[in-house]
Design a protein around this motif. Structure first.
Motif, PDB file in Angstrom:
ATOM      1  N   MET A 101       0.864  -1.181   0.000  1.00 25.07           N
ATOM      2  CA  MET A 101       0.000   0.000   0.000  1.00 25.07           C
ATOM      3  C   MET A 101       0.898   1.227   0.000  1.00 25.07           C
ATOM      4  SD  MET A 101      -2.990   1.446   0.020  1.00 25.07           S
ATOM      5  CE  MET A 101      -4.207   0.275   0.578  1.00 25.07           C
ATOM      6  N   ASP A 103       0.827   5.426  -0.099  1.00 26.71           N
ATOM      7  CA  ASP A 103       0.084   6.683  -0.027  1.00 26.71           C
ATOM      8  C   ASP A 103       0.866   7.689  -0.859  1.00 26.71           C
ATOM      9  OD1 ASP A 103      -1.922   5.795   1.713  1.00 26.71           O
ATOM     10  OD2 ASP A 103      -0.648   6.149   3.447  1.00 26.71           O
ATOM     11  N   GLN A 117      -4.250   6.501  -2.707  1.00 24.25           N
ATOM     12  CA  GLN A 117      -3.661   5.309  -2.129  1.00 24.25           C
ATOM     13  C   GLN A 117      -3.644   4.251  -3.221  1.00 24.25           C
ATOM     14  OE1 GLN A 117      -6.055   4.377   1.324  1.00 24.25           O
ATOM     15  NE2 GLN A 117      -4.526   5.307   2.658  1.00 24.25           N
TER      16      GLN A 117
END
Length: 154
Positions: A101, A103, A117
């Motif tokens: 993940m 950001d 994201q």
């Protein structure tokens, strides 16, 4: 000179005037008003006439300058280079899962250009379209020493 078409239409509609009525009160021809509202191109005298009947400054009708695409690309490239370095330093973490993940927040001159994201699989390229001229390609790779490598292309 280029003028803001929406500003002219908005001012005209605010007064509930047709194009013909605007032509009459401004002393311009209907064809001139139609051309201005279609193309956004007008002579200085036409702009002054229209601004006068709307009781605003001629500069209020002018189109705001858009920075040249090359300057924008150069700024975004530099910005993304810095972000890439920051991300790679920030995300050198022990890898515990295959998807990563990320950001991603892109800012220029205090303005947020993108805030997303991205859940990215190992060695898969993700695409983020920021504008009609800027696209960011992001690839994450889990290295053999359990670190995550993030690569970006603008």
């Amino acid at each position: 000179m280029q003028i803001n078409i929406e500003s002219v239409k908005s001012q005209r509609n605010k007064r509930a005037w047709s194009q013909t009525q605007l032509a009459d009160v401004s002393g311009l021809s209907l064809r001139t008003i139609q051309r201005i509202e279609k193309t956004g191109s007008a002579s200085l005298e036409s702009v002054k006439s229209i601004a006068s009947v709307f009781e605003i400054e001629a500069s209020d009708l002018q189109k705001t300058a858009i920075p040249p695409v090359k300057k924008m690309r150069a700024k975004l490239s530099a910005l993304l280079g810095v972000i890439s370095i920051m991300l790679s330093g920030f995300f050198v973490l022990t890898a515990t899962a295959q998807p990563v993940m990320v950001d991603l927040q892109l800012r220029s001159s205090g303005e947020t250009l993108a805030d997303v994201q991205i859940l990215n699989e190992d060695n898969v390229e993700s695409e983020v379209q920021i504008s009609d001229v800027v696209k960011v390609l992001l690839t994450t790779a889990i290295e053999s020493n359990d670190t995550i490598k993030i690569s970006t292309k603008v």
